[in-house]
Every structure is written in C-alpha cells, then in structure tokens.
Design a protein around this motif. Structure first.
Motif, mmCIF file in Angstrom:
data_model
loop_
_atom_site.group_PDB
_atom_site.id
_atom_site.type_symbol
_atom_site.label_atom_id
_atom_site.label_comp_id
_atom_site.label_asym_id
_atom_site.label_seq_id
_atom_site.Cartn_x
_atom_site.Cartn_y
_atom_site.Cartn_z
ATOM 1 N N MET A 26 0.842 -1.208 0.000
ATOM 2 C CA MET A 26 0.000 0.000 0.000
ATOM 3 C C MET A 26 0.869 1.248 0.000
ATOM 4 O O MET A 26 0.629 2.174 -0.762
ATOM 5 C CB MET A 26 -0.897 0.038 1.246
ATOM 6 N N ALA A 27 1.866 1.267 0.875
ATOM 7 C CA ALA A 27 2.759 2.424 0.956
ATOM 8 C C ALA A 27 3.466 2.637 -0.375
ATOM 9 O O ALA A 27 3.618 3.772 -0.838
ATOM 10 C CB ALA A 27 3.772 2.237 2.080
ATOM 11 N N GLU A 28 3.862 1.555 -1.015
ATOM 12 C CA GLU A 28 4.526 1.651 -2.316
ATOM 13 C C GLU A 28 3.573 2.185 -3.391
ATOM 14 O O GLU A 28 3.947 3.041 -4.201
ATOM 15 C CB GLU A 28 5.061 0.280 -2.715
ATOM 16 N N LEU A 29 2.345 1.689 -3.395
ATOM 17 C CA LEU A 29 1.348 2.164 -4.358
ATOM 18 C C LEU A 29 1.076 3.659 -4.180
ATOM 19 O O LEU A 29 1.014 4.407 -5.157
ATOM 20 C CB LEU A 29 0.030 1.398 -4.185
ATOM 21 N N VAL A 30 0.904 4.078 -2.933
ATOM 22 C CA VAL A 30 0.648 5.489 -2.659
ATOM 23 C C VAL A 30 1.833 6.335 -3.096
ATOM 24 O O VAL A 30 1.663 7.374 -3.742
ATOM 25 C CB VAL A 30 0.317 5.715 -1.166
ATOM 26 N N GLN A 31 3.043 5.884 -2.775
ATOM 27 C CA GLN A 31 4.231 6.651 -3.145
ATOM 28 C C GLN A 31 4.330 6.808 -4.668
ATOM 29 O O GLN A 31 4.628 7.890 -5.172
ATOM 30 C CB GLN A 31 5.496 5.988 -2.581
ATOM 31 N N THR A 32 4.063 5.747 -5.386
ATOM 32 C CA THR A 32 4.094 5.803 -6.848
ATOM 33 C C THR A 32 3.060 6.807 -7.358
ATOM 34 O O THR A 32 3.353 7.629 -8.236
ATOM 35 C CB THR A 32 3.837 4.413 -7.449
ATOM 36 N N PHE A 33 1.854 6.750 -6.818
ATOM 37 C CA PHE A 33 0.805 7.690 -7.212
ATOM 38 C C PHE A 33 1.213 9.120 -6.908
ATOM 39 O O PHE A 33 1.039 10.014 -7.738
ATOM 40 C CB PHE A 33 -0.494 7.334 -6.489
ATOM 41 N N LEU A 34 1.789 9.342 -5.735
ATOM 42 C CA LEU A 34 2.199 10.689 -5.347
ATOM 43 C C LEU A 34 3.328 11.220 -6.228
ATOM 44 O O LEU A 34 3.456 12.425 -6.414
ATOM 45 C CB LEU A 34 2.624 10.718 -3.876
ATOM 46 N N GLU A 35 4.121 10.328 -6.786
ATOM 47 C CA GLU A 35 5.208 10.736 -7.682
ATOM 48 C C GLU A 35 4.722 10.949 -9.117
ATOM 49 O O GLU A 35 5.183 11.860 -9.794
ATOM 50 C CB GLU A 35 6.323 9.687 -7.666
ATOM 51 N N GLU A 36 3.812 10.105 -9.585
ATOM 52 C CA GLU A 36 3.407 10.142 -10.994
ATOM 53 C C GLU A 36 2.300 11.157 -11.297
ATOM 54 O O GLU A 36 2.294 11.752 -12.375
ATOM 55 C CB GLU A 36 2.963 8.750 -11.440
ATOM 56 N N ALA A 37 1.375 11.349 -10.389
ATOM 57 C CA ALA A 37 0.240 12.235 -10.659
ATOM 58 C C ALA A 37 0.656 13.670 -10.963
ATOM 59 O O ALA A 37 0.116 14.261 -11.906
ATOM 60 C CB ALA A 37 -0.764 12.192 -9.509
ATOM 61 N N PRO A 38 1.611 14.262 -10.233
ATOM 62 C CA PRO A 38 2.005 15.636 -10.574
ATOM 63 C C PRO A 38 2.562 15.756 -11.995
ATOM 64 O O PRO A 38 2.339 16.763 -12.671
ATOM 65 C CB PRO A 38 3.067 15.987 -9.532
ATOM 66 N N THR A 39 3.248 14.725 -12.454
ATOM 67 C CA THR A 39 3.785 14.730 -13.812
ATOM 68 C C THR A 39 2.646 14.713 -14.831
ATOM 69 O O THR A 39 2.674 15.447 -15.825
ATOM 70 C CB THR A 39 4.715 13.524 -14.032
ATOM 71 N N MET A 40 1.634 13.897 -14.563
ATOM 72 C CA MET A 40 0.483 13.836 -15.470
ATOM 73 C C MET A 40 -0.266 15.167 -15.479
ATOM 74 O O MET A 40 -0.682 15.645 -16.544
ATOM 75 C CB MET A 40 -0.455 12.706 -15.058
ATOM 76 N N LEU A 41 -0.444 15.760 -14.307
ATOM 77 C CA LEU A 41 -1.122 17.058 -14.229
ATOM 78 C C LEU A 41 -0.333 18.139 -14.966
ATOM 79 O O LEU A 41 -0.915 18.946 -15.698
ATOM 80 C CB LEU A 41 -1.338 17.457 -12.773
ATOM 81 N N ALA A 42 0.975 18.141 -14.793
ATOM 82 C CA ALA A 42 1.819 19.119 -15.492
ATOM 83 C C ALA A 42 1.744 18.896 -17.001
ATOM 84 O O ALA A 42 1.686 19.862 -17.781
ATOM 85 C CB ALA A 42 3.259 19.023 -14.999
ATOM 86 N N SER A 43 1.739 17.640 -17.423
ATOM 87 C CA SER A 43 1.636 17.331 -18.853
ATOM 88 C C SER A 43 0.295 17.780 -19.419
ATOM 89 O O SER A 43 0.221 18.250 -20.560
ATOM 90 C CB SER A 43 1.836 15.836 -19.090
ATOM 91 N N MET A 44 -0.774 17.654 -18.618
ATOM 92 C CA MET A 44 -2.082 18.135 -19.060
ATOM 93 C C MET A 44 -2.049 19.646 -19.245
ATOM 94 O O MET A 44 -2.554 20.166 -20.238
ATOM 95 C CB MET A 44 -3.165 17.758 -18.041
ATOM 96 N N ARG A 45 -1.436 20.346 -18.309
ATOM 97 C CA ARG A 45 -1.352 21.808 -18.394
ATOM 98 C C ARG A 45 -0.525 22.219 -19.618
ATOM 99 O O ARG A 45 -0.892 23.144 -20.337
ATOM 100 C CB ARG A 45 -0.754 22.386 -17.118
ATOM 101 N N GLU A 46 0.593 21.524 -19.866
ATOM 102 C CA GLU A 46 1.439 21.824 -21.036
ATOM 103 C C GLU A 46 0.677 21.554 -22.331
ATOM 104 O O GLU A 46 0.753 22.346 -23.275
ATOM 105 C CB GLU A 46 2.714 20.993 -20.987
ATOM 106 N N ALA A 47 -0.035 20.435 -22.378
ATOM 107 C CA ALA A 47 -0.810 20.104 -23.578
ATOM 108 C C ALA A 47 -1.914 21.123 -23.814
ATOM 109 O O ALA A 47 -2.172 21.513 -24.956
ATOM 110 C CB ALA A 47 -1.402 18.697 -23.451
ATOM 111 N N LEU A 48 -2.542 21.573 -22.739
ATOM 112 C CA LEU A 48 -3.573 22.605 -22.857
ATOM 113 C C LEU A 48 -2.978 23.882 -23.438
ATOM 114 O O LEU A 48 -3.521 24.454 -24.389
ATOM 115 C CB LEU A 48 -4.198 22.885 -21.490
ATOM 116 N N ALA A 49 -1.849 24.307 -22.899
ATOM 117 C CA ALA A 49 -1.199 25.543 -23.362
ATOM 118 C C ALA A 49 -0.774 25.437 -24.826
ATOM 119 O O ALA A 49 -0.850 26.410 -25.571
ATOM 120 C CB ALA A 49 0.006 25.867 -22.481
ATOM 121 N N ALA A 50 -0.338 24.237 -25.229
ATOM 122 C CA ALA A 50 0.137 24.042 -26.596
ATOM 123 C C ALA A 50 -0.990 23.671 -27.572
ATOM 124 O O ALA A 50 -0.761 23.591 -28.782
ATOM 125 C CB ALA A 50 1.208 22.948 -26.615
#
Length: 116
Positions: A26-50
């Motif tokens: 569980m701790a590993e799953l949460v850590q992975t989510f906490l690391e990957e989600a900001p990247t996906m959100l940033a990519s969404m913002r970049e794609a929106l801008a572009a």
C-alpha cells in the motif's frame, strides 16, 4: 484523522485495498501515485497551453484510474470529464479544480500511510 480527510478517501475502499495489498505494498502504491500524478497534471497543463488535444486526453485518461484505487473518487470524475471534454473542458478553472482536489487527496493519502 480529521473528518475532512476521512471524506476525501472512502474508508471501505481503503480497507479493502489494505487487506488485499498489505501495508508495505500500500505504501509503495501510494508513493508511486504521489510521484506520478504531478507529472500527469503538469503534462495536461502543457498540452492545454500548446493546444495538443491528444496529449491532454491521454494524460487525463492515465490519471483517471489511479485515485479510485485508494477510494478517492472526486479526482477520477474530474479527470474523466476532462478526458471526455478535451481541451474545451479544461478552459477556466476546471483543470485548476482537479489539481486542487489532487492536493487534498495527496495529503489525505500521506496521512493515512503515516498514521495507519
């Protein structure tokens, strides 16, 4: 745990995952989510801008299934709406709202991992 944190993460879904996965995984799953989600959100913002609709939808789609795993349904619904609506749906504060909700979920998940 505060009531507001409790309402962010569905206790039944959390308990079911904890029983299935175990505390360490569980701790590993949460850590992975906490690391990957900001990247996906940033990519969404970049794609929106572009104006890159396919990249935007792909990242919204990737973000969508992760939060329900932990019992956090609101970000999944927001990501689904953005995936289906594409770039027009992200105008205004919709993407901001998703990012804010993700921050709340991240804090609640971190608290649950730290305090059981």
């Amino acid at each position: 745990m505060s009531d507001s944190r409790e309402s962010i993460i569905d206790p039944a879904a959390w308990s079911e995952l904890a029983q299935t996965a175990g505390a360490d995984f569980m701790a590993e799953l949460v850590q992975t989510f906490l690391e990957e989600a900001p990247t996906m959100l940033a990519s969404m913002r970049e794609a929106l801008a572009a104006g890159h609709a396919d990249d935007f939808r792909r990242n919204a789609h990737s973000l969508k299934p992760n939060s329900p795993t932990f019992g956090a349904l609101a970000p999944a619904a927001q990501a689904r709406a953005l995936e289906q609506g594409g770039l027009p749906a992200a105008q205004g504060s919709v993407l901001d709202a998703l990012e804010q909700e993700w921050q709340r979920v991240a804090a609640a998940l971190q608290e649950r991992i730290e305090h059981g």
